[in-house]
Scaffold this active site. Structure first.
Site, PDB file in Angstrom:
ATOM      1  CG  ASP A 236      38.992   6.017 -55.892  1.00 27.13           C
ATOM      2  OD1 ASP A 236      39.445   4.757 -55.638  1.00 27.13           O
ATOM      3  OD2 ASP A 236      39.681   6.279 -56.166  1.00 27.13           O
ATOM      4  CG  LEU A 237      38.093   3.258 -49.512  1.00 23.89           C
ATOM      5  CD1 LEU A 237      37.228   2.428 -48.371  1.00 23.89           C
ATOM      6  CD2 LEU A 237      38.314   4.490 -49.050  1.00 23.89           C
ATOM      7  CE  LYS A 238      42.828   4.402 -57.044  1.00 22.88           C
ATOM      8  NZ  LYS A 238      42.444   5.779 -56.905  1.00 22.88           N
TER       9      LYS A 238
ATOM     10  NE  ARG B 264      45.225  16.663 -57.138  1.00 18.77           N
ATOM     11  CZ  ARG B 264      46.369  16.039 -58.116  1.00 18.77           C
ATOM     12  NH1 ARG B 264      47.707  16.748 -56.801  1.00 18.77           N
ATOM     13  NH2 ARG B 264      46.913  15.435 -58.652  1.00 18.77           N
TER      14      ARG B 264
ATOM     15  CG  ASP C  83      44.263  -7.609 -47.887  1.00 20.91           C
ATOM     16  OD1 ASP C  83      44.241  -8.232 -47.499  1.00 20.91           O
ATOM     17  OD2 ASP C  83      44.239  -6.540 -46.677  1.00 20.91           O
ATOM     18  CB  ILE C  84      44.010 -12.114 -48.660  1.00 21.21           C
ATOM     19  CG1 ILE C  84      43.052 -12.152 -47.624  1.00 21.21           C
ATOM     20  CG2 ILE C  84      45.974 -12.436 -48.967  1.00 21.21           C
ATOM     21  CD1 ILE C  84      42.940 -13.475 -46.407  1.00 21.21           C
ATOM     22  N   PRO C  85      41.153 -12.100 -51.171  1.00 22.47           N
ATOM     23  CG  PRO C  85      41.331 -14.131 -52.628  1.00 22.47           C
ATOM     24  CD  PRO C  85      42.028 -13.631 -52.096  1.00 22.47           C
TER      25      PRO C  85
ATOM     26  CE  LYS D 282      38.330   9.905 -55.215  1.00 17.21           C
ATOM     27  NZ  LYS D 282      39.599   9.241 -55.976  1.00 17.21           N
TER      28      LYS D 282
ATOM     29  CB  THR E 102      46.140   8.530 -64.189  1.00 19.79           C
ATOM     30  OG1 THR E 102      45.329   9.413 -63.195  1.00 19.79           O
ATOM     31  CG2 THR E 102      45.405   8.099 -65.294  1.00 19.79           C
TER      32      THR E 102
ATOM     33  CG  ASP F 227      40.790  13.450 -53.367  1.00 21.42           C
ATOM     34  OD1 ASP F 227      40.511  12.490 -52.890  1.00 21.42           O
ATOM     35  OD2 ASP F 227      41.249  13.738 -54.540  1.00 21.42           O
TER      36      ASP F 227
HETATM   37  O1  C5P Z   1      43.120  15.874 -58.112  1.00 26.28           O
HETATM   38  P1  C5P Z   1      43.523  14.559 -59.081  1.00 26.28           P
HETATM   39  O2  C5P Z   1      41.305  15.413 -60.693  1.00 26.28           O
HETATM   40  O3  C5P Z   1      43.983  14.916 -60.590  1.00 26.28           O
HETATM   41  O4  C5P Z   1      41.889  13.977 -58.599  1.00 26.28           O
HETATM   42  C1  C5P Z   1      42.031  12.923 -59.634  1.00 26.28           C
HETATM   43  C2  C5P Z   1      40.822  11.017 -58.537  1.00 26.28           C
HETATM   44  O5  C5P Z   1      40.993  10.451 -59.085  1.00 26.28           O
HETATM   45  C3  C5P Z   1      41.952  10.790 -57.256  1.00 26.28           C
HETATM   46  O6  C5P Z   1      40.851  10.987 -56.115  1.00 26.28           O
HETATM   47  C4  C5P Z   1      43.046   9.930 -57.213  1.00 26.28           C
HETATM   48  O7  C5P Z   1      42.424   9.638 -56.152  1.00 26.28           O
HETATM   49  C5  C5P Z   1      42.093   8.959 -58.272  1.00 26.28           C
HETATM   50  N1  C5P Z   1      42.955   8.203 -58.361  1.00 26.28           N
HETATM   51  C6  C5P Z   1      43.948   8.919 -59.785  1.00 26.28           C
HETATM   52  N2  C5P Z   1      43.651   7.795 -60.816  1.00 26.28           N
HETATM   53  C7  C5P Z   1      43.928   6.045 -60.618  1.00 26.28           C
HETATM   54  C8  C5P Z   1      42.378   6.293 -59.737  1.00 26.28           C
HETATM   55  C9  C5P Z   1      41.883   7.692 -59.501  1.00 26.28           C
HETATM   56  O8  C5P Z   1      44.221   9.675 -60.057  1.00 26.28           O
HETATM   57  N3  C5P Z   1      43.757   5.180 -61.562  1.00 26.28           N
END
Ligand code: C5P
Length: 226
Positions: free
Chosen positions: A59-61, A206, A64-66, A32, A123, A10
């Site tokens: 990880d682009l989550k 982080r 959108d539409i199918p 990631k 999370t 990140d």
């Molecule tokens: O810095 P940290 O350890 O909190 O980073 C967690 C990583 O996991 C981030 O890149 C965040 O985008 C990703 N993430 C998340 N919760 C989710 C899915 C992905 O924190 N449910």
């Protein structure tokens, strides 16, 4: 499956990402690439990691539409990433379209199919009533749609593992070794707890990126894997 540590790159530029990867050396196999780095550096960030024989968790989550998500997943297969995310709130039809597109495109190209995992509840969201039921419901949809697993917090990992069996992939962010800053995360746990609850992939950003010695931070986390 032995649990693995994924470091979230990140950061704002390819140069910064390269610096971290170089610093961590052989200790980490999967990195990631999320919306921050991908928006800044594009697919170059993925190719650069692969040139260094690293696997990429994209990880682009997608949500959108199918049809759009299926097309995006096809592009993901072209990039030959190891694992990608979509949002389970996009619904079963969307997830099914994604899973089918991944299978079809990887067959057409003759490349390995990336693992597709659905984000259940971020999370960073606080604990709330019926969270387990919500996570369970979304994980069930993901499984029925043909995805390989889910992203969830460590607090839900144990019951997801019990409910969906040993082959269901569980990815857990929100990992905080003792003594590190929580930041915007709410449902956090230590690496040891994540492993105990049956997580396959622990995603850490982080606590490593902001450590004065990232290499040492990684070693400490890996020591908790047991
Ligand atoms: O810095 P940290 O350890 O909190 O980073 C967690 C990583 O996991 C981030 O890149 C965040 O985008 C990703 N993430 C998340 N919760 C989710 C899915 C992905 O924190 N449910």
């Amino acid at each position: 499956m032995r649990p693995q540590l994924i470091i979230a790159l990140d950061v704002d530029s390819l140069a910064q990402a390269q610096k971290i990867v170089a610093e961590l050396g052989n200790a980490i196999e999967i990195f990631k690439v999320g919306s921050q780095l991908f928006t800044a550096a594009g697919s170059e960030s993925i190719k650069n990691l692969q040139a260094q024989h690293k696997k990429v968790f994209l990880d682009l989550k997608f949500h959108d539409i199918p049809n759009t998500v299926a097309s995006a997943v096809k592009a993901v297969v072209h990039l030959q990433v190891f694992m990608y995310t979509l949002h389970t709130v996009g619904g079963k039809e969307m997830m099914k379209a994604a899973a089918e597109a991944a299978t079809q495109a990887s067959r057409d190209l003759g490349v390995p199919r990336p693992l597709g995992v659905g984000v259940t509840v971020l999370t960073s969201e606080a604990r709330k009533e019926n969270l387990r039921d919500l996570v369970l419901e979304r994980a069930s949809l993901a499984k029925e749609a043909g995805l390989d697993g889910v992203v969830a917090s460590v607090e839900e990992a144990g019951f997801i593992r019990r409910e969906f069996g040993k082959d269901f992939v569980i990815v857990t962010p929100g990992i905080r070794p003792a003594g590190t800053e929580v930041g915007d995360q709410k449902r956090v746990a230590t690496p040891a707890e994540a492993v105990r609850q049956g997580s396959n992939f622990l995603v850490v950003g982080r606590p490593v990126l902001q450590a004065s010695n990232p290499q040492e931070a990684v070693e400490k986390i890996l020591a908790e894997f047991g």
